[in-house]
Every structure is written in C-alpha cells, then in structure tokens.
Scaffold this motif. Sequence first.
Motif: not given
Length: 573
Positions: A20-23, A447-449, A459-461
């Motif tokens: 799912w490329p965006a994520s 790590a962050a995100n 979108m929130r992790v």
Amino acid sequence: MHSWNSGRNWWKDEVVYQIWPASFKDSNGDGWGDIGGVIDSLDYIKDLGTNIVWLSPIFDSPQEDMGYDISNYEDIYRPFGTVSDVETLIEACHKRDIRIILDLVVNHTSDQHQWFKESRSSRDNPKRDWYIWRQARYNENGNRMPPNNWRSNFSGSAWQWDEPTQEYYLHLFAKSQPDLNWENPAMRQAVYDSAMKFWLDKGVDGFRIDTITIYSKDPSFPDAPVLDNSSPWQLASCHYRNKPRNFDHISEMNEKVLSKYDIMTVGEYGPTYDTSLALKYCSASEKRIDMGFQFETVYIGFGKIDKFQYEPFTLGEFKRRHAKWQTFIEGNDGWTSAFLENHDLPRSVSRFGSDKPEFWAVSAKMLAMMLVTTTGTLFIYQGQEIGMTNIPKEWTIEEYQDVEAKNYYAAVKDATRGHESALKRAMDGVRHVGRDHARTPMQWSDAANAGFSTGKPWMRVNDNYRDINVRNQLADKKSVLSFWKALIRLRRQYIDIFAHGSFSYLDEGESVMTYVKKFNSQRVLVALNFTSDEHIFSLRKEWSSANLLACNIDHPEDQKLSPWEGRIYSIQI
C-alpha cells in the motif's frame, strides 16, 4: 505469450507481497510513501522470500479514495513519483528476479479524468456515453429523484445530480468515482490502450483487477429489493454483479490484451459466493483471468447488508468457508489465491488470532502456518509478516482517513441526529471492520514515526510500533518475521503439496483446525489451535512415522496443543 493450460504456470508457485504505497516507506520526508521507498526496500522483500510485488494504485488521482479514483492512467500521483521512477522500479525488481504487478481500476475513474470532463460537458459530447447517465425521476409531489433506489457502496444514493446537463450519473462508490459504461466499445478500447497496454509495454508482469465482477449493469436499471427499511437506498448488487455481459467483457479484455503478454492476473471477486461463477472467471479453458480473490472467508463477521453491522462468528463458520474455497478448484482447470489480509481488511492477528501481548506472536505465527499450507498462490500484505495489529480501540473517528468509514459515521450521525448510542455502535463497527486498520504506516523501527518517514506521516502510526517493528524482528531468530521467512522456505520445499494438494478436515470442532493435504503419495498434517486454551491432540497410530516440519512454540508436548499452537507434519501412510 500467455500459455493457457492447466499445467504449472509460473504464477502458481510464487509468493506475492502487496504494498500500500502511501503507507509503506517514505524516501523524501514528506510523510507520504513513495516509489523511492519501494525501491529502497526491494532487498528486504526479496530476503523475506517473496518474489512478486503488487502495488496498489499509484496513478494520478485527487486521492478521494486513496488512488482508486484515477484521473490519468498514464501518469503517476506526484507524491509517489513519476513514470520514470516506476520504470526504474520495474528494472530494479527484474534485476532481483522479482516480478511486479499493478492495480487495474477500470470500473470507474475519477470525476477529474479528462474522459469524464468531456462526458459531462454536454449531452451530445462524443464521450457522453463513456459513462452512465440517466434522467431524473419525479415523485408524486414533483420532487426530483435519482433514477432508482440503488445504494452506493460508500453510503447514500449511487446517483449524483449534475446541474449543467440536468442528468444523473452512476457511481457505485464515491460520487467522485463515476462508473464507466462498459457497453461502449470505444471506451473499452481506450481502457485497453491507456490503463493496460501502456504499462504492460513498460514491462509490468500483470494486474490485480479491481472490482472485476461489476462492470456490467442491468441496462434497465430497476429498483433494488428493499432490505433496509430505514433507508431509501438499497443494496443493488443483484443488478450489477456477475451479469452475463460481464463475462463477455473479461473475455474480450483477455483476447485483446492479456493473452498477448506472459503475465499474471488476479481478479477481485468481492462477495461472489457461488463457486461456479468464480470458476467462470479463473478456469483456464474460459480464457479470462488466472485467479481471483474470494472474500467469503475474509468477510466473515461483516454485516450482510451493511458491512459495519459487525456479527460475531465461530471457528466452525470460518472453517466451513475456508474448506469451500480450498476445494472449489479440485478436479477442474481453475486456480485460486491464499490470503487473509489486504488494504480493505482489518489485520488478521486481531481478527483470527489474539493481539493480547501474551498471545500476539504465537497466534500470528499460527495464522502464518495456515496460510503457507493453503492451496493457491500466496499473498502477503505489508506488515503482516511482522504481525502488525489493528488500530487501538481508543482512537476516535477523527484519526481515521478512509472515505468509506468517514461517510458511514457521518451518515449515522445525520440519520440519528448524533444520538450517542447510535454513534457508539457505528464506531464499534468501524473498529471491527474498517479498512484503515491495514493502512497505518509500515512499522520499520522504534525510531520516530516507526521509521516510515522523517516527516509527519499522512496517517497516524499505530501506537505499538516500538514493540512491533522490522528492525527488532530482524535481530530476533524467534520473531514473527523470522518465522515467516522459515515458512516461506518450507512452502517452496513442499510446493506441490502445500499449493497444489487436495484438502480435507479431520475434525469438525470449534477450537482446533486439523487438516490433511495430499499430493500423489505425499501427505501433510496441519494442526492449529485457534484459542487461548490448551486442547487435547494426539497423532493416530498409523502416523507413527510423522515428521514435525514446523511448530510455533519451543517445546511441543505429546497429547496436547498449547494456546494458539500450530504444527505441520509430513506423514507416511
């Protein structure tokens, strides 16, 4: 050339990794996954043991429905990259002996596609008939009404009034996704040239074909049966799913395009529960597509009329559906797929396993054992290989991004004037079956995100990324990821029996799934505990020479299965 026969085509034995490329992976820090991130991750994908990549839509789009609203089939949504970047990706995949398939979304386009802009410009435009336009109806009070009572899959009427030309157009999904008119031969040829040949000639290895069962609609557009008295809009799939003309369209698609290339095709059957209809698509002799995704198994628990009206289910129901689709290609020339997750489904460990910390890893491994021993081409969805879970229950609707979930919640709020208990039920449905569970960013590290991006993610992790991530699991030989790698190697070793073997259950119980796969003289026994309790289990005397091929716990005991334990044996009879 595509070799249509019932023999061993290359795509039958492979393992596909859906992205799912965006994520997936952001290479430039803008918070949006991109083609560069996919290229950077190809060695990881190869090391996992998968050798086909399926990219969900990357084409130019207003992103009203995460790219399933395409405004130009021959260009790329800029945050993903460019056509040149995709060409680089194709080359990078092939250099690693990885094939790549793209999403083919041709039931509808975006309302921003040039074809639709022309179609809506006037009633006598040459492309007017490329989409489905109808005049209004009027009720006894003279009020304008849509042509029929069909409900959109994304809530509300499936018809949108277009003021300039004073007609309605059909949209089975969002109003920004007008349906193409597949009865128009010029439109079909444009689809073949723009959406298919353009990319096949660049070297892509096939397509996952979106909503393949619904291109043809009943031309009389009758009202749908009233199944939901609380709404003026009714589920109308009986008037547009698996119609006879639909099979003609797919036959032509194969004849004019697909058969000219050595590729793989997998169609999205959706709620097609008649195996004879499914076989009409995937039978080699029918010359349409190679295989499909059946959803009867993975839609278990979804509401029959409204998917968000979640209904609890038993293992027995799950087993019956699973067996039905394991056996439907036995004795014929069809083929099928094996999957539990994709971009439209909640996470499998949260649905069919347990995402409680004490059972999360062992149940994720147990589900992996079921999948790798399942007949068909195996599909894995990004993050499934590390046991990614559903969104935390504490998240509110504001954290969700999916148009389907947001429209549903808004429709309930509007219909009930914001009644608290109704909104609570609506949110409960979203938490059970919402598509966003699969769309949170890939958890690469602590790590962050989650290592997905150096910028703020679109979108929130998921909050559990510090515990569940690729980096931690790469370093752990007992991790879910390491177990998946071992199982994929095992599947390749036993590909005849795992992917091609016949299937039969040994039990009818509600707690344990025990089955045998057979291929010629080979036998494999699989025992899976789907509960948090221990269960009695013993090998039959005639299986005394059974050899344990895989187990998801360290010290399996005779006579019992531990909570969520799974075992795979080769057996001699």
